[in-house]
Design a protein around this motif. Structure first.
Motif, mmCIF file in Angstrom:
data_model
loop_
_atom_site.group_PDB
_atom_site.id
_atom_site.type_symbol
_atom_site.label_atom_id
_atom_site.label_comp_id
_atom_site.label_asym_id
_atom_site.label_seq_id
_atom_site.Cartn_x
_atom_site.Cartn_y
_atom_site.Cartn_z
ATOM 1 N N ARG A 122 0.809 -1.220 0.000
ATOM 2 C CA ARG A 122 0.000 0.000 0.000
ATOM 3 C C ARG A 122 0.845 1.274 0.000
ATOM 4 O O ARG A 122 0.527 2.233 -0.707
ATOM 5 C CB ARG A 122 -0.917 -0.006 1.231
ATOM 6 N N TYR A 123 1.906 1.303 0.800
ATOM 7 C CA TYR A 123 2.656 2.548 0.988
ATOM 8 C C TYR A 123 4.018 2.498 0.303
ATOM 9 O O TYR A 123 4.724 1.484 0.365
ATOM 10 C CB TYR A 123 2.871 2.840 2.480
ATOM 11 N N ALA A 124 4.369 3.615 -0.336
ATOM 12 C CA ALA A 124 5.688 3.760 -0.937
ATOM 13 C C ALA A 124 6.300 5.078 -0.479
ATOM 14 O O ALA A 124 5.603 6.083 -0.358
ATOM 15 C CB ALA A 124 5.609 3.731 -2.461
ATOM 16 N N VAL A 125 7.595 5.053 -0.215
ATOM 17 C CA VAL A 125 8.344 6.269 0.064
ATOM 18 C C VAL A 125 9.081 6.645 -1.217
ATOM 19 O O VAL A 125 9.799 5.824 -1.797
ATOM 20 C CB VAL A 125 9.336 6.060 1.218
ATOM 21 N N VAL A 126 8.874 7.873 -1.667
ATOM 22 C CA VAL A 126 9.435 8.326 -2.940
ATOM 23 C C VAL A 126 10.391 9.493 -2.681
ATOM 24 O O VAL A 126 10.009 10.478 -2.030
ATOM 25 C CB VAL A 126 8.327 8.761 -3.919
ATOM 26 N N SER A 127 11.614 9.377 -3.185
ATOM 27 C CA SER A 127 12.619 10.425 -3.019
ATOM 28 C C SER A 127 13.051 10.959 -4.379
ATOM 29 O O SER A 127 13.098 10.214 -5.359
ATOM 30 C CB SER A 127 13.849 9.874 -2.278
ATOM 31 N N HIS A 128 13.357 12.236 -4.413
ATOM 32 C CA HIS A 128 13.889 12.871 -5.621
ATOM 33 C C HIS A 128 15.293 13.385 -5.308
ATOM 34 O O HIS A 128 15.476 14.180 -4.385
ATOM 35 C CB HIS A 128 12.986 14.015 -6.074
ATOM 36 N N LEU A 129 16.262 12.911 -6.082
ATOM 37 C CA LEU A 129 17.660 13.231 -5.843
ATOM 38 C C LEU A 129 18.219 14.076 -6.984
ATOM 39 O O LEU A 129 17.805 13.929 -8.139
ATOM 40 C CB LEU A 129 18.488 11.950 -5.712
ATOM 41 N N LEU A 130 19.173 14.937 -6.653
ATOM 42 C CA LEU A 130 19.807 15.825 -7.624
ATOM 43 C C LEU A 130 21.320 15.724 -7.502
ATOM 44 O O LEU A 130 21.866 15.746 -6.396
ATOM 45 C CB LEU A 130 19.371 17.275 -7.391
ATOM 46 N N PHE A 165 8.880 0.442 -1.406
ATOM 47 C CA PHE A 165 7.581 0.080 -0.835
ATOM 48 C C PHE A 165 7.759 -0.505 0.557
ATOM 49 O O PHE A 165 8.694 -1.272 0.816
ATOM 50 C CB PHE A 165 6.863 -0.929 -1.733
ATOM 51 N N CYS A 166 6.833 -0.153 1.448
ATOM 52 C CA CYS A 166 6.820 -0.714 2.800
ATOM 53 C C CYS A 166 6.264 -2.136 2.737
ATOM 54 O O CYS A 166 5.210 -2.367 2.138
ATOM 55 C CB CYS A 166 5.971 0.139 3.728
ATOM 56 N N ALA A 167 6.949 -3.056 3.358
ATOM 57 C CA ALA A 167 6.571 -4.462 3.249
ATOM 58 C C ALA A 167 5.268 -4.780 3.976
ATOM 59 O O ALA A 167 4.507 -5.656 3.550
ATOM 60 C CB ALA A 167 7.705 -5.350 3.777
ATOM 61 N N ASP A 168 4.976 -4.073 5.066
ATOM 62 C CA ASP A 168 3.813 -4.377 5.915
ATOM 63 C C ASP A 168 2.830 -3.208 5.860
ATOM 64 O O ASP A 168 3.158 -2.105 6.281
ATOM 65 C CB ASP A 168 4.279 -4.626 7.345
ATOM 66 N N ASP A 169 1.634 -3.445 5.338
ATOM 67 C CA ASP A 169 0.614 -2.388 5.261
ATOM 68 C C ASP A 169 0.140 -1.945 6.638
ATOM 69 O O ASP A 169 -0.198 -0.770 6.838
ATOM 70 C CB ASP A 169 -0.590 -2.858 4.445
ATOM 71 N N ASP A 170 0.077 -2.874 7.590
ATOM 72 C CA ASP A 170 -0.441 -2.556 8.920
ATOM 73 C C ASP A 170 0.578 -1.791 9.760
ATOM 74 O O ASP A 170 0.197 -0.993 10.623
ATOM 75 C CB ASP A 170 -0.853 -3.840 9.646
ATOM 76 N N PHE A 171 1.852 -2.038 9.523
ATOM 77 C CA PHE A 171 2.904 -1.324 10.258
ATOM 78 C C PHE A 171 4.024 -0.978 9.259
ATOM 79 O O PHE A 171 5.050 -1.640 9.197
ATOM 80 C CB PHE A 171 3.438 -2.169 11.408
ATOM 81 N N PRO A 172 3.805 0.072 8.454
ATOM 82 C CA PRO A 172 4.769 0.405 7.391
ATOM 83 C C PRO A 172 6.066 0.975 7.944
ATOM 84 O O PRO A 172 6.060 1.951 8.696
ATOM 85 C CB PRO A 172 4.006 1.441 6.556
ATOM 86 N N VAL A 173 7.174 0.353 7.566
ATOM 87 C CA VAL A 173 8.494 0.758 8.055
ATOM 88 C C VAL A 173 9.489 0.769 6.899
ATOM 89 O O VAL A 173 9.503 -0.160 6.077
ATOM 90 C CB VAL A 173 9.005 -0.195 9.153
ATOM 91 N N VAL A 174 10.319 1.800 6.838
ATOM 92 C CA VAL A 174 11.474 1.832 5.942
ATOM 93 C C VAL A 174 12.638 2.453 6.716
ATOM 94 O O VAL A 174 12.419 3.210 7.673
ATOM 95 C CB VAL A 174 11.215 2.646 4.655
ATOM 96 N N PRO A 175 13.871 2.163 6.318
ATOM 97 C CA PRO A 175 15.015 2.787 7.002
ATOM 98 C C PRO A 175 15.048 4.293 6.746
ATOM 99 O O PRO A 175 14.636 4.772 5.693
ATOM 100 C CB PRO A 175 16.228 2.089 6.372
#
Length: 213
Positions: free
Chosen positions: A80-88, A101-111
């Motif tokens: 469900r959730y994705a973290v999107v970054s824009h780099l220059l 993408f966060c692996a767990d929809d119920d508890f979304p975690v990314v580093p």
């Protein structure tokens, strides 16, 4: 610094070569390169994108969260959730979009990438506040736009428009109190009113304001 931007096809190939199996996909569409990585390779991939000679993305321009829950109504599958970054890269005059993408929809975690780009600090706090994504390793992960007593995450697509609670100042207790929402949820359909002679748009021989062409 170079004044000539690299061709998108060459940038795609340079990133694919730099990341290797740390990238799930390196796609080119509409002249823009988008890299998709797994959470297990996220930090390593971001470190390479910053430090590798052919990428040198020294600036994090933006970081946000996307809620894809309504895509399932169209038959799409996936997290469900994705973290999107824009780099220059200032030195190489090139940009890239990175999606994880966060692996767990119920508890979304990314580093957290704060240790790579310190400017990610408030972006990640905003992603936590508005979407509920936890950025593991962030040393000060707390709400940044809503108040500390806020319930839920207001940018999630299933968050009620009227919210979960309402607040007011209580004269007796001399403090702000939270109470259940008293507004009845309802769907409002905009009403469009078209005037027959609005701004002369029905007269092809005139400009707006009635000046002859």
């Amino acid at each position: 610094m170079t004044d000539v931007a690299i061709r998108p096809e060459d940038l795609r190939d340079a990133i694919a070569s730099t990341l290797g199996d740390k990238a799930r996909e390196v796609a080119l569409a509409l002249g823009e390169v988008t890299v998709t990585v797994d959470t297990t390779h996220y930090l390593a991939a971001m470190q390479l994108l910053r430090d590798a000679p052919r990428t040198r993305f020294d600036q994090l321009i933006d970081l946000c969260v996307v809620d894809y829950c309504t895509w399932r109504d169209l038959g799409a599958e996936g997290p469900r959730y994705a973290v999107v970054s824009h780099l220059l890269s200032v030195a190489l005059n090139q940009r890239v979009r990175v999606k994880v993408f966060c692996a767990d929809d119920d508890f979304p975690v990314v580093p957290s990438v704060v240790t790579i780009w310190s400017g990610a600090n408030w972006f990640e706090r905003e992603g936590f506040d508005l979407f509920g994504v936890v950025f593991d390793g962030h040393e000060d992960l707390r709400r940044i736009l809503t108040d500390y007593g806020f319930i839920g995450h207001p940018f999630r697509k299933d968050f009620p428009i009227s919210g979960e609670v309402e607040m007011r100042y209580d004269e007796v207790q001399r403090r702000v109190v939270y109470e259940p929402v008293t507004i009845e949820p309802r769907e409002i359909t905009p009403r469009i009113i078209r005037e027959e002679h609005y701004a002369g748009l029905d007269r092809g021989d005139q400009w707006l304001g009635g000046v002859n062409s």
